[in-house]
Design a protein around this motif. Structure first.
Motif, PDB file in Angstrom:
ATOM      1  N   GLY A  36     -24.258  57.843 -23.735  1.00 26.02           N
ATOM      2  CA  GLY A  36     -24.389  59.194 -23.218  1.00 26.02           C
ATOM      3  C   GLY A  36     -25.477  59.429 -21.876  1.00 26.02           C
ATOM      4  N   GLU A  37     -25.884  58.291 -21.376  1.00 20.24           N
ATOM      5  CA  GLU A  37     -26.805  58.542 -20.204  1.00 20.24           C
ATOM      6  C   GLU A  37     -25.704  58.844 -19.026  1.00 20.24           C
ATOM      7  OE1 GLU A  37     -30.600  56.583 -17.959  1.00 20.24           O
ATOM      8  OE2 GLU A  37     -29.513  55.507 -19.509  1.00 20.24           O
ATOM      9  N   LYS A  38     -26.375  59.960 -18.132  1.00 16.48           N
ATOM     10  CA  LYS A  38     -25.520  60.390 -17.175  1.00 16.48           C
ATOM     11  C   LYS A  38     -26.368  59.893 -15.995  1.00 16.48           C
ATOM     12  CE  LYS A  38     -23.549  64.319 -19.266  1.00 16.48           C
ATOM     13  NZ  LYS A  38     -22.163  63.777 -19.145  1.00 16.48           N
ATOM     14  N   ILE A  39     -25.715  58.959 -15.104  1.00 18.05           N
ATOM     15  CA  ILE A  39     -26.571  58.367 -13.832  1.00 18.05           C
ATOM     16  C   ILE A  39     -25.334  58.057 -12.663  1.00 18.05           C
ATOM     17  CG2 ILE A  39     -25.758  55.828 -14.761  1.00 18.05           C
ATOM     18  CD1 ILE A  39     -28.501  55.052 -13.756  1.00 18.05           C
ATOM     19  N   SER A  40     -25.959  58.279 -11.292  1.00 18.20           N
ATOM     20  CA  SER A  40     -25.260  58.118 -10.209  1.00 18.20           C
ATOM     21  C   SER A  40     -24.571  56.896  -9.760  1.00 18.20           C
ATOM     22  CB  SER A  40     -25.843  58.720  -8.891  1.00 18.20           C
ATOM     23  OG  SER A  40     -26.832  57.783  -8.662  1.00 18.20           O
ATOM     24  N   VAL A  41     -23.409  56.760  -9.370  1.00 17.68           N
ATOM     25  CA  VAL A  41     -22.929  55.583  -8.977  1.00 17.68           C
ATOM     26  C   VAL A  41     -23.775  54.913  -7.912  1.00 17.68           C
ATOM     27  CG1 VAL A  41     -21.094  54.375  -7.276  1.00 17.68           C
ATOM     28  CG2 VAL A  41     -20.497  56.189  -9.067  1.00 17.68           C
ATOM     29  N   LEU A  42     -24.459  55.554  -6.892  1.00 19.85           N
ATOM     30  CA  LEU A  42     -25.267  54.753  -6.219  1.00 19.85           C
ATOM     31  C   LEU A  42     -26.629  54.320  -6.889  1.00 19.85           C
ATOM     32  CD1 LEU A  42     -26.072  54.411  -2.992  1.00 19.85           C
ATOM     33  CD2 LEU A  42     -27.564  56.614  -3.214  1.00 19.85           C
ATOM     34  N   ASP A  43     -27.129  54.909  -8.065  1.00 26.73           N
ATOM     35  CA  ASP A  43     -28.308  54.233  -8.581  1.00 26.73           C
ATOM     36  C   ASP A  43     -27.882  53.051  -9.359  1.00 26.73           C
ATOM     37  OD1 ASP A  43     -29.956  56.221  -7.712  1.00 26.73           O
ATOM     38  OD2 ASP A  43     -29.551  57.516  -9.615  1.00 26.73           O
ATOM     39  N   LEU A  44     -26.539  53.092  -9.857  1.00 24.33           N
ATOM     40  CA  LEU A  44     -26.311  51.829 -10.421  1.00 24.33           C
ATOM     41  C   LEU A  44     -25.821  50.803  -9.420  1.00 24.33           C
ATOM     42  CD1 LEU A  44     -23.398  53.419 -13.041  1.00 24.33           C
ATOM     43  CD2 LEU A  44     -25.728  52.435 -13.611  1.00 24.33           C
ATOM     44  N   ILE A  45     -25.385  51.049  -8.245  1.00 21.41           N
ATOM     45  CA  ILE A  45     -25.410  50.120  -7.208  1.00 21.41           C
ATOM     46  C   ILE A  45     -26.643  49.304  -6.775  1.00 21.41           C
ATOM     47  CG2 ILE A  45     -24.611  49.564  -4.948  1.00 21.41           C
ATOM     48  CD1 ILE A  45     -22.465  51.587  -5.277  1.00 21.41           C
ATOM     49  N   TYR A  46     -27.716  50.104  -6.762  1.00 20.91           N
ATOM     50  CA  TYR A  46     -28.878  49.573  -6.369  1.00 20.91           C
ATOM     51  C   TYR A  46     -29.264  48.816  -7.574  1.00 20.91           C
ATOM     52  CZ  TYR A  46     -30.592  52.489  -2.083  1.00 20.91           C
ATOM     53  OH  TYR A  46     -30.718  52.911  -0.944  1.00 20.91           O
ATOM     54  N   LEU A  85     -20.158  50.550 -14.083  1.00 21.91           N
ATOM     55  CA  LEU A  85     -19.388  50.678 -13.013  1.00 21.91           C
ATOM     56  C   LEU A  85     -18.131  50.215 -13.229  1.00 21.91           C
ATOM     57  CD1 LEU A  85     -21.696  49.965  -9.917  1.00 21.91           C
ATOM     58  CD2 LEU A  85     -20.453  52.092 -10.397  1.00 21.91           C
ATOM     59  N   ALA A  86     -17.715  48.980 -13.820  1.00 21.27           N
ATOM     60  CA  ALA A  86     -16.439  48.571 -13.970  1.00 21.27           C
ATOM     61  C   ALA A  86     -15.662  49.515 -14.946  1.00 21.27           C
ATOM     62  CB  ALA A  86     -16.604  47.194 -14.676  1.00 21.27           C
ATOM     63  N   GLU A  87     -16.098  49.906 -16.025  1.00 21.90           N
ATOM     64  CA  GLU A  87     -15.611  50.909 -16.986  1.00 21.90           C
ATOM     65  C   GLU A  87     -15.062  52.194 -15.989  1.00 21.90           C
ATOM     66  OE1 GLU A  87     -16.289  51.631 -21.503  1.00 21.90           O
ATOM     67  OE2 GLU A  87     -17.277  53.155 -20.424  1.00 21.90           O
ATOM     68  N   PHE A  88     -16.273  52.777 -15.304  1.00 22.38           N
ATOM     69  CA  PHE A  88     -16.038  53.988 -14.705  1.00 22.38           C
ATOM     70  C   PHE A  88     -14.562  54.041 -13.490  1.00 22.38           C
ATOM     71  CE2 PHE A  88     -17.072  56.705 -10.869  1.00 22.38           C
ATOM     72  CZ  PHE A  88     -17.267  57.983 -11.671  1.00 22.38           C
ATOM     73  N   ILE A  89     -14.720  52.759 -12.831  1.00 22.49           N
ATOM     74  CA  ILE A  89     -13.670  52.594 -11.792  1.00 22.49           C
ATOM     75  C   ILE A  89     -12.465  52.250 -12.206  1.00 22.49           C
ATOM     76  CG2 ILE A  89     -13.010  51.104  -9.674  1.00 22.49           C
ATOM     77  CD1 ILE A  89     -16.036  50.809  -9.113  1.00 22.49           C
ATOM     78  N   CYS A  90     -12.060  51.339 -13.187  1.00 25.95           N
ATOM     79  CA  CYS A  90     -10.960  50.963 -13.706  1.00 25.95           C
ATOM     80  C   CYS A  90     -10.705  50.779 -15.162  1.00 25.95           C
ATOM     81  CB  CYS A  90     -10.367  49.693 -12.794  1.00 25.95           C
ATOM     82  SG  CYS A  90     -11.403  48.273 -13.226  1.00 25.95           S
ATOM     83  N   GLY A  91     -11.579  51.270 -15.895  1.00 25.21           N
ATOM     84  CA  GLY A  91     -11.388  51.226 -17.408  1.00 25.21           C
ATOM     85  C   GLY A  91     -11.676  50.079 -18.276  1.00 25.21           C
ATOM     86  N   SER A  92     -11.583  48.719 -17.521  1.00 28.02           N
ATOM     87  CA  SER A  92     -12.099  47.485 -18.204  1.00 28.02           C
ATOM     88  C   SER A  92     -12.437  46.521 -17.199  1.00 28.02           C
ATOM     89  CB  SER A  92     -10.898  46.902 -19.037  1.00 28.02           C
ATOM     90  OG  SER A  92      -9.969  46.436 -18.141  1.00 28.02           O
ATOM     91  N   LEU A  93     -13.231  45.396 -17.771  1.00 29.08           N
ATOM     92  CA  LEU A  93     -13.955  44.292 -17.404  1.00 29.08           C
ATOM     93  C   LEU A  93     -12.834  43.435 -16.513  1.00 29.08           C
ATOM     94  CD1 LEU A  93     -16.889  43.230 -19.421  1.00 29.08           C
ATOM     95  CD2 LEU A  93     -17.039  44.264 -17.126  1.00 29.08           C
ATOM     96  N   ASP A  94     -11.759  43.236 -17.551  1.00 25.00           N
ATOM     97  CA  ASP A  94     -10.729  42.560 -16.919  1.00 25.00           C
ATOM     98  C   ASP A  94     -10.019  42.996 -15.763  1.00 25.00           C
ATOM     99  OD1 ASP A  94     -11.027  40.572 -18.912  1.00 25.00           O
ATOM    100  OD2 ASP A  94      -9.526  41.539 -20.338  1.00 25.00           O
ATOM    101  N   LYS A  95      -9.589  44.301 -15.797  1.00 21.16           N
ATOM    102  CA  LYS A  95      -9.027  45.006 -14.774  1.00 21.16           C
ATOM    103  C   LYS A  95     -10.089  44.923 -13.420  1.00 21.16           C
ATOM    104  CE  LYS A  95      -6.167  48.405 -17.228  1.00 21.16           C
ATOM    105  NZ  LYS A  95      -5.819  49.869 -17.619  1.00 21.16           N
ATOM    106  N   PHE A  96     -11.177  44.948 -13.783  1.00 24.61           N
ATOM    107  CA  PHE A  96     -12.221  45.192 -12.663  1.00 24.61           C
ATOM    108  C   PHE A  96     -12.268  43.582 -11.977  1.00 24.61           C
ATOM    109  CE2 PHE A  96     -16.874  45.951 -10.871  1.00 24.61           C
ATOM    110  CZ  PHE A  96     -16.295  46.883 -10.136  1.00 24.61           C
TER     111      PHE A  96
END
Length: 734
Positions: A88-98, A112-123
């Motif tokens: 439930g934590e809300k955090i920016s993409v930039l902070d995750l990259i850092y 990030l993997a889940e946010f961008i494409c839904g799963s680790l395999d797809k990522f």
């Protein structure tokens, strides 16, 4: 960017690592290598690939909500690097990259993997595709969680390709070079302080710190051992350029972290022997600093402004509004959204009126004031000539002849807009580079001309004030008011500058009170500094002599209009003021041909091309279409119009384009392409059932459409302003 290339074979210094390679960042030249093609498991590959994909696919300010599945995944990794994300934590993409780049946080990777494409395999599949697309042919990614599998591997050579690609991204470079970073408090956690595990740039570790290192990433697993991708600039007083070193499979003992020791050994050896390794000599070096106009720190001083989140890096260009953003650019942004977009496109620093977190920016009190100060600074820094040519509704307007003369002498930028010419002038001056020697500005008395602002900002060296005729002036200025406009131009000039005027213009008597040098021109008037004598008119040709003191120069001008003689006189006088030899001025004048502003050429593919990028009067769109429709073409030819904005997209321009829709209905145009929202306004009035009209919003889409549709004997019109990139698209497709 899809390969690295060998320069010469050189013996490597002794290092502990199993494999290594050193290449130049800009050209990809291999300087040193050891087992560069050996298949190994690189510990940092996944985090680097994940970071560049996230930067390219996401807005850095996007908010990620951490899911339960992410927390469950990381809980199976006891002792794994993480930043302790919570469900439930809300955090920016930039902070995750850092957090991935600085401390290898796996929970950030999963989120990030889940946010961008839904799963680790797809990522993982996305990373595999990305690696192949940039030329890393021997790299295989089979999992996105960083765990080693027998099928996941790369080599130093491929990793050099990948890291070179990543380091062309301005934001990636910034993150990779960061020593310390604080993630702001979230809805579930307080602020988190991160310290980079790459000891080359870690300020807390003196033993391995390398002062000129600018990234990239370290990594360790039991199977791969210590790995490092590092980038560095040459130390002070050392010859060289930015280099990238990849080091794989180094030991890690209590006494020595060999991967960093190896990095220092390789970097020192490279910069101590750079001439021999690269085959280059110091005088051949072409660094960014040499191309720069100023630095971020210096620009901050010029603007008397606050510097935030910005390194003192070179500034190679400037832009605002819709101007093209180039790497190393300083961009003036009117709002936060524009600022973020400009930074993502490679701007080195953003000038704004409000602080913006996590973006290098200079905060100013007033953007217009900052723009004007910068324009004056650019002129001074480049030692650039600025020339004002006051427009005229009459035929005496030497602007185009002057541009032709200067094009053979020096790099020139110019503005010829007759409306809103203050912004147009800034666009021209901001397009200057260290190669630019002169800026030619059309200073207009028409509505929106704003003579006073233009003059105060440009600080002109030379002004050519032609015979503006009261009866045809759109503002219906009286004679005294016209003189006042011209005096405003003089008031904004260098006192050591020169003003060229027509001695035959009886309305200019008051201008002789100015402090600048007065240079007069005239026809059959020996009182003028430059006068025309022995004028002979024939069909489409005028021959005459230009007399200046004891010098006499013969000119043959291809024109049927006697007013062209005044153009030639003003051009000749300007050239001599600027130190151009008469033997260069005269051929340029004689090559001049009166023009409507459109340039028609036929290229090697047999396609007729009409380009019109300079005439920024919005009414000129109709004239350009007329030129297209009146061309004499073979019977099977088609007429194609590619139209884009010519002004600022205000209501007046939108109304013009709605009228253009009616023109298209009546004209013999086979295909009309609207590039952008402004030009697309014509679709509101065009007959879309009987006319082929299409709207395209991206450069790629327009380029592909034209490449697919253009054929021999077609005539294509490109009409837009200088900031629309139509000129570059035209070059790409023709």
């Amino acid at each position: 960017m899809s390969e690295v290339r060998a320069v010469q074979k050189t013996e490597m210094p002794e290092i502990n690592a199993q494999a290594a390679i050193v290449v130049t960042q800009h050209e990809g030249r291999i300087l040193l290598e050891k087992n560069a093609r050996m298949k190994l498991s690189p510990a940092f590959l996944i985090k680097i690939m994940a970071s560049i994909i996230a930067l390219e696919k996401c807005n850095p300010n996007d908010t990620v909500t951490v899911s339960d599945s992410v927390i469950k995944q990381i809980s199976n990794w006891k002792g794994s690097a993480s930043i302790n994300l919570e469900a439930g934590e809300k955090i920016s993409v930039l902070d995750l990259i850092y957090s991935m780049m600085l401390v290898s946080a796996n929970d950030s990777l999963f989120a990030l993997a889940e946010f961008i494409c839904g799963s680790l395999d797809k990522f993982a599949a996305m990373m595999q595709e990305k690696a192949k697309s940039i030329g890393a042919a021997d790299t295989t990614v089979t999992t996105a969680d960083g765990r080693f599998t027998a099928e996941q591997y790369s080599n130093a050579y491929d990793l050099a390709i990948i890291c070179r690609y990543c380091m062309t991204n301005r934001m990636f470079r910034t993150i990779a070079a960061t020593d310390k970073y604080t993630i702001p408090a979230t809805n579930k956690n307080g602020s988190r302080d991160l310290q980079n595990t790459n000891l080359l740039i870690n300020s807390g570790n003196r033993r391995y710190r390398y002062e000129t290192a600018i990234g990239i990433k370290s990594g360790y697993t039991a199977r791969s051992k210590s790995c490092l991708a590092c980038s560095a600039l040459p130390p002070a007083n050392k010859f060289g350029e930015e280099v990238l070193a990849i080091i794989l499979g180094a030991e890690n003992t209590k006494q020595m972290k060999y991967v960093f020791y190896d990095a220092i050994t390789l970097l020192d050896f490279t910069f101590n022997n750079y001439e021999a390794l690269s085959g280059k000599k110091p005088e051949q070096q072409n660094s960014e600093a040499e191309k720069s106009i100023t630095t971020v720190g210096k620009l901050c001083e010029i603007l008397n402004a606050e510097l935030r989140n910005a390194a003192d890096v070179p500034i190679t260009s400037f832009a605002f509004g819709k101007q093209k953003i180039k790497p190393g650019c300083a961009y003036f942004a009117a709002d936060k959204e524009t600022a973020v977009t400009a930074f993502e496109k490679g701007a080195a620093v953003i000038i704004t009126t409000q602080p913006i977190e996590k973006i290098p920016n200079i905060v100013v009190a007033n953007l217009d004031t900052a723009l004007s100060r910068t324009a004056v600074f650019i002129k001074s820094a480049l030692g650039m000539w600025t020339v004002a040519v006051m427009d005229s509704p009459e035929k005496i307007n030497p602007l185009s002849m002057i541009e032709q003369m200067l094009s053979s002498k020096m790099e020139t930028v110019h503005s010829i807009s007759v409306t809103n010419n203050y912004n147009s002038m800034l666009h021209a001056m901001f397009a200057s580079t260290p190669k630019t020697e002169t800026a030619v500005i059309n200073v207009s008395c028409v509505n929106g001309g704003n003579v006073e602002r233009v003059s105060q900002t440009a600080n002109f060296d030379v002004a050519i004030l032609t015979s503006t005729v009261v009866s045809k002036n759109p503002r219906e200025l009286t004679k005294p008011e016209l003189i006042e406009e011209k005096l405003k131009v003089c008031g904004g000039m260098n006192e050591s500058g020169a003003v060229i005027i027509n001695i035959d213009d009886k309305n200019l008597a008051g201008i002789f009170t100015i402090p600048q040098d007065i240079i007069t021109i005239g026809v059959d008037n020996r009182m003028a500094d430059y006068f025309a004598d022995n004028i002979e008119l024939s069909h489409n040709k005028i021959s005459f002599d230009i007399i200046h003191g004891a010098d006499n120069y013969h000119i043959e001008l291809y024109s049927d209009d006697k007013h062209s003689v005044y153009q030639a006189l003003a051009t000749f006088a300007l050239g001599e003021i600027m130190g151009i030899p008469p033997k260069q001025i005269i051929p340029a004048i004689e090559k001049y041909r009166p023009s409507t502003g459109l340039t028609t050429v036929r290229n090697e593919r047999g396609i007729y091309v009409i380009s019109d990028f300079e005439n920024e009067a919005v009414e000129s769109v109709g004239a350009a279409l007329k030129e297209l429709c009146t061309m004499q073409l073979p019977p099977d030819s088609r007429r194609i119009a590619v139209l884009s904005e010519v002004g600022d997209g205000d209501e007046h321009e939108l109304e013009i384009y709605r009228k253009v829709g009616n023109i298209v209905n009546k004209a013999s145009v086979n295909i009309t392409v609207c590039y952008g929202e402004t030009a697309a306004e014509l679709m509101k009035t065009a007959d879309l059932k009987s006319k082929f009209v299409i709207k395209l919003n991206t450069r790629q889409a327009l380029t592909e459409f034209l490449k697919l549709n253009l054929r021999d004997n077609d005539a294509v019109l490109f009409k837009g302003s200088t900031v629309t990139e139509l000129d570059e698209i035209m070059t790409d497709v023709t």
